[in-house]
Design a protein around this motif. Structure first.
Motif, PDB file in Angstrom:
ATOM      1  N   UNK A  96      -8.614  -0.627   4.348  1.00 26.94           N
ATOM      2  CA  UNK A  96      -7.804  -1.597   5.098  1.00 26.94           C
ATOM      3  C   UNK A  96      -6.660  -2.121   4.232  1.00 26.94           C
ATOM      4  N   UNK A  97      -6.980  -2.449   2.982  1.00 27.13           N
ATOM      5  CA  UNK A  97      -5.955  -2.976   2.078  1.00 27.13           C
ATOM      6  C   UNK A  97      -4.868  -1.936   1.810  1.00 27.13           C
ATOM      7  N   UNK A  98      -5.284  -0.705   1.520  1.00 25.91           N
ATOM      8  CA  UNK A  98      -4.311   0.360   1.260  1.00 25.91           C
ATOM      9  C   UNK A  98      -3.462   0.656   2.491  1.00 25.91           C
ATOM     10  N   UNK A  99      -4.065   0.596   3.667  1.00 22.94           N
ATOM     11  CA  UNK A  99      -3.318   0.844   4.889  1.00 22.94           C
ATOM     12  C   UNK A  99      -2.270  -0.225   5.151  1.00 22.94           C
ATOM     13  N   UNK A 100      -2.638  -1.465   4.916  1.00 23.79           N
ATOM     14  CA  UNK A 100      -1.700  -2.556   5.141  1.00 23.79           C
ATOM     15  C   UNK A 100      -0.528  -2.544   4.192  1.00 23.79           C
ATOM     16  N   UNK A 101      -0.707  -1.954   3.002  1.00 20.49           N
ATOM     17  CA  UNK A 101       0.348  -1.935   1.992  1.00 20.49           C
ATOM     18  C   UNK A 101       1.026  -0.574   1.856  1.00 20.49           C
ATOM     19  N   UNK A 106       2.026   9.436   3.684  1.00 18.09           N
ATOM     20  CA  UNK A 106       0.983  10.052   2.866  1.00 18.09           C
ATOM     21  C   UNK A 106      -0.027   9.013   2.373  1.00 18.09           C
ATOM     22  N   UNK A 107       0.471   7.851   1.953  1.00 18.07           N
ATOM     23  CA  UNK A 107      -0.427   6.783   1.509  1.00 18.07           C
ATOM     24  C   UNK A 107      -1.242   6.242   2.667  1.00 18.07           C
ATOM     25  N   UNK A 108      -0.609   6.141   3.821  1.00 21.35           N
ATOM     26  CA  UNK A 108      -1.311   5.669   5.014  1.00 21.35           C
ATOM     27  C   UNK A 108      -2.472   6.599   5.345  1.00 21.35           C
ATOM     28  N   UNK A 109      -2.223   7.897   5.255  1.00 21.72           N
ATOM     29  CA  UNK A 109      -3.289   8.861   5.544  1.00 21.72           C
ATOM     30  C   UNK A 109      -4.404   8.760   4.510  1.00 21.72           C
ATOM     31  N   UNK A 110      -4.043   8.531   3.247  1.00 25.40           N
ATOM     32  CA  UNK A 110      -5.053   8.321   2.213  1.00 25.40           C
ATOM     33  C   UNK A 110      -5.901   7.084   2.519  1.00 25.40           C
ATOM     34  N   UNK A 111      -5.255   6.025   3.008  1.00 25.55           N
ATOM     35  CA  UNK A 111      -6.005   4.821   3.378  1.00 25.55           C
ATOM     36  C   UNK A 111      -6.973   5.104   4.527  1.00 25.55           C
ATOM     37  N   UNK A 112      -6.576   6.004   5.413  1.00 24.69           N
ATOM     38  CA  UNK A 112      -7.454   6.372   6.524  1.00 24.69           C
ATOM     39  C   UNK A 112      -8.661   7.168   6.028  1.00 24.69           C
ATOM     40  N   UNK A 113      -8.477   7.898   4.929  1.00 20.49           N
ATOM     41  CA  UNK A 113      -9.603   8.600   4.316  1.00 20.49           C
ATOM     42  C   UNK A 113     -10.647   7.587   3.836  1.00 20.49           C
ATOM     43  N   UNK A 165       2.080  -5.830  16.259  1.00 23.34           N
ATOM     44  CA  UNK A 165       3.013  -4.801  15.788  1.00 23.34           C
ATOM     45  C   UNK A 165       4.437  -5.063  16.269  1.00 23.34           C
ATOM     46  N   UNK A 166       4.564  -5.611  17.488  1.00 24.97           N
ATOM     47  CA  UNK A 166       5.888  -5.865  18.039  1.00 24.97           C
ATOM     48  C   UNK A 166       6.485  -7.180  17.529  1.00 24.97           C
ATOM     49  N   UNK A 167       5.644  -8.197  17.346  1.00 28.96           N
ATOM     50  CA  UNK A 167       6.146  -9.511  16.939  1.00 28.96           C
ATOM     51  C   UNK A 167       6.264  -9.660  15.425  1.00 28.96           C
ATOM     52  N   UNK A 168       5.382  -9.020  14.676  1.00 24.92           N
ATOM     53  CA  UNK A 168       5.399  -9.163  13.217  1.00 24.92           C
ATOM     54  C   UNK A 168       5.472  -7.784  12.564  1.00 24.92           C
ATOM     55  N   UNK A 169       4.321  -7.201  12.296  1.00 22.91           N
ATOM     56  CA  UNK A 169       4.276  -5.878  11.664  1.00 22.91           C
ATOM     57  C   UNK A 169       2.918  -5.250  11.926  1.00 22.91           C
ATOM     58  N   UNK A 170       2.904  -3.931  12.079  1.00 19.33           N
ATOM     59  CA  UNK A 170       1.646  -3.219  12.267  1.00 19.33           C
ATOM     60  C   UNK A 170       0.749  -3.362  11.039  1.00 19.33           C
ATOM     61  N   UNK A 171       1.321  -3.706   9.886  1.00 19.27           N
ATOM     62  CA  UNK A 171       0.531  -3.825   8.657  1.00 19.27           C
ATOM     63  C   UNK A 171      -0.541  -4.913   8.774  1.00 19.27           C
ATOM     64  N   UNK A 172      -0.264  -5.954   9.541  1.00 17.75           N
ATOM     65  CA  UNK A 172      -1.221  -7.047   9.685  1.00 17.75           C
ATOM     66  C   UNK A 172      -2.433  -6.648  10.513  1.00 17.75           C
ATOM     67  N   UNK A 173      -2.328  -5.546  11.235  1.00 16.54           N
ATOM     68  CA  UNK A 173      -3.494  -5.046  11.969  1.00 16.54           C
ATOM     69  C   UNK A 173      -4.569  -4.589  10.983  1.00 16.54           C
TER      70      UNK A 173
END
Length: 453
Positions: A96-101, A106-113, A165-173
């Motif tokens: 979750x932390x890696x995905x948000x940052x 490529x990093x996003x996919x690693x966070x999903x791993x 995602x629309x009001x702030x950022x998808x990262x906060x999800x």
């Protein structure tokens, strides 16, 4: 150890209360993130680039979950579910932390791993806990309650994720789920540590190696769709496919790939109908936003409808099971899979209709959710009725492996077909149609397998 006799107060009796609440909270954590990511995936690829990697947002999670499933099943059988659940929570939190940052795709996919490994471990451990701590008479109700834990995430997860995602950022999800993870850690791990497996078994090292082989094989299989040389791509598909199926056959009950009667057909059916559902779900938000022009919030509400009807189907099977004293479970799996197939087929109509497409999507998705709710919970109870004492972790991991593997294939191959359609200059609608078609093949096979239980 928590008693295994039926308590008058049911799953919320004092003997079960904390355990039941912990399981519900654990399911809520995984459910919230799963529904949220499905909704915001189009925005992630838009923000980070790499629409060709869209399918990997889901496949990376699902492939990694295969390893988490096997590791958790092994730990649960050898050491009890407490350590396995803790490992899952920590890894999920890192993801979750890696995905948000994540600065790039490529990093996003690693966070999903990381999330996938943790999610697989959490899901398998919770199934093991249900079988260790509750008697057969209470398991259908507990399965229904765990499905009900999807209700709140379904009500606020997809639509809330779209609004965030629309009001702030998808990262906060991703980052916003951390408080729920911490609460789950505090309330569940102490209780889970009280449980111990009834027996210990050897030979799990080979199972772990097979899981690694399955992940590598499946990853190579999905990656082969990106190879530009047709001859090399075909050769890679064949070789990785054989390798992957061999590893899968060693990780599931003997006869699973051939739809053998009993537990093998239960596992095969579970994998096929779940993979079909996941394959369609992965493209619903893209269909509604990119093809039909709806907002992420509207897409999130449409996706939430399936989670709600899934819960209704789960409770329906619980009441049905209670009235029939457990008889007819195999028939309910067949019925649920058939209903699911109709609901998924309706999404093809939703893809091409110009008359309120979101209404067609929601109608079909409600039907699909009802079908999988009926089949999923029933197949869990049915599978555990075949489990030998001390092998609950192996049965739980087989169910999870089957559904995560087919989900990885349906989303990954669906994503590859979608990407190929775009490269050929086709509209996104045609790319999504190819992905949906793959899922319809899977659910048709699921009906065949269900009839052999």
């Amino acid at each position: 150890m928590i008693a295994s006799s039926v308590i008058a107060g049911g799953v919320f009796d004092r003997s079960y209360q904390m355990l039941t609440l912990g399981l519900i909270l654990g399911v809520t954590l995984v459910a919230f993130e799963a529904l949220a990511v499905v909704t915001i995936a189009p925005r992630i690829t838009e923000s980070l680039g790499g629409i060709s990697l869209y399918g990997w947002v889901f496949s990376a999670y699902l492939l990694a979950s295969l390893l988490g499933i096997v590791v958790a099943g092994k730990l649960a059988d050898l050491r009890g579910p407490g350590l396995a659940f803790l490992l899952g929570l920590i890894t999920f939190g890192l993801g979750l932390t890696a995905g948000g940052l994540a600065p790039n795709m490529e990093t996003l996919i690693l966070s999903r791993v990381l999330q996938g490994f943790g999610g697989g471990a959490l899901s398998t451990t919770m199934y093991v806990v249900v079988n260790l701590a509750y008697p057969d008479e209470l398991r259908p109700r507990m399965m229904a309650l765990m499905s009900s834990a999807w209700v709140v995430p379904a009500l606020i997860g997809p639509a809330g994720a779209g609004l965030i995602a629309e009001a702030a950022s998808w990262r906060w999800v991703f980052l916003g789920a951390m408080p729920l993870l911490i609460a789950t850690l505090i309330l569940t791990v102490p209780t889970f540590k009280q449980l111990r497996s009834r027996h210990r078994h050897s030979g799990e090292s080979a199972r772990l190696l097979d899981a690694v082989g399955l992940i590598l094989g499946a990853g190579l299989l999905l990656g082969s769709f990106e190879i530009p040389d047709p001859t090399l791509a075909l050769a890679t598909v064949v070789l990785s496919g054989v390798w992957t199926l061999r590893a899968l056959s060693r990780l599931t009950p003997r006869g699973t790939l051939g739809f053998a009667h009993g537990l093998p057909s239960v596992v095969a059916t579970r994998g096929l109908f779940y993979g079909a559902f996941a394959g369609v779900e992965a493209f619903l938000a893209l269909m509604l936003t990119s093809v039909h022009g709806y907002s992420l919030a509207v897409a999130g509400l449409a996706i939430a409808s399936g989670a709600l009807s899934w819960t209704a189907g789960s409770w329906l099977q619980e009441r049905w099971d209670a009235r029939s004293s457990g008889d007819g479970r195999a028939s309910r799996v067949v019925l649920g899979t058939a209903i699911l197939s109709v609901g998924l087929a309706i999404q093809v109509a939703a893809l091409y209709t110009t008359v309120v497409p979101v209404a067609v999507t929601v109608g079909g998705w409600l039907l699909a959710g009802l079908g999988i709710g009926l089949a999923h919970s029933t197949s869990s109870v049915l599978a555990f009725s075949f489990a030998l004492k001390g092998r609950e972790g192996a049965v739980a991991s087989s169910l999870q492996l089957a559904e995560q593997f087919t989900s990885a294939i349906s989303t990954g191959a669906g994503g590859a077909l979608f990407s190929a359609a775009l490269e050929l200059g086709l509209h996104e609608r045609e790319g999504i149609l190819l992905a949906l078609g793959l899922s319809l093949i899977l659910v048709a096979l699921g009906v065949v397998a269900a009839r052999r239980i």
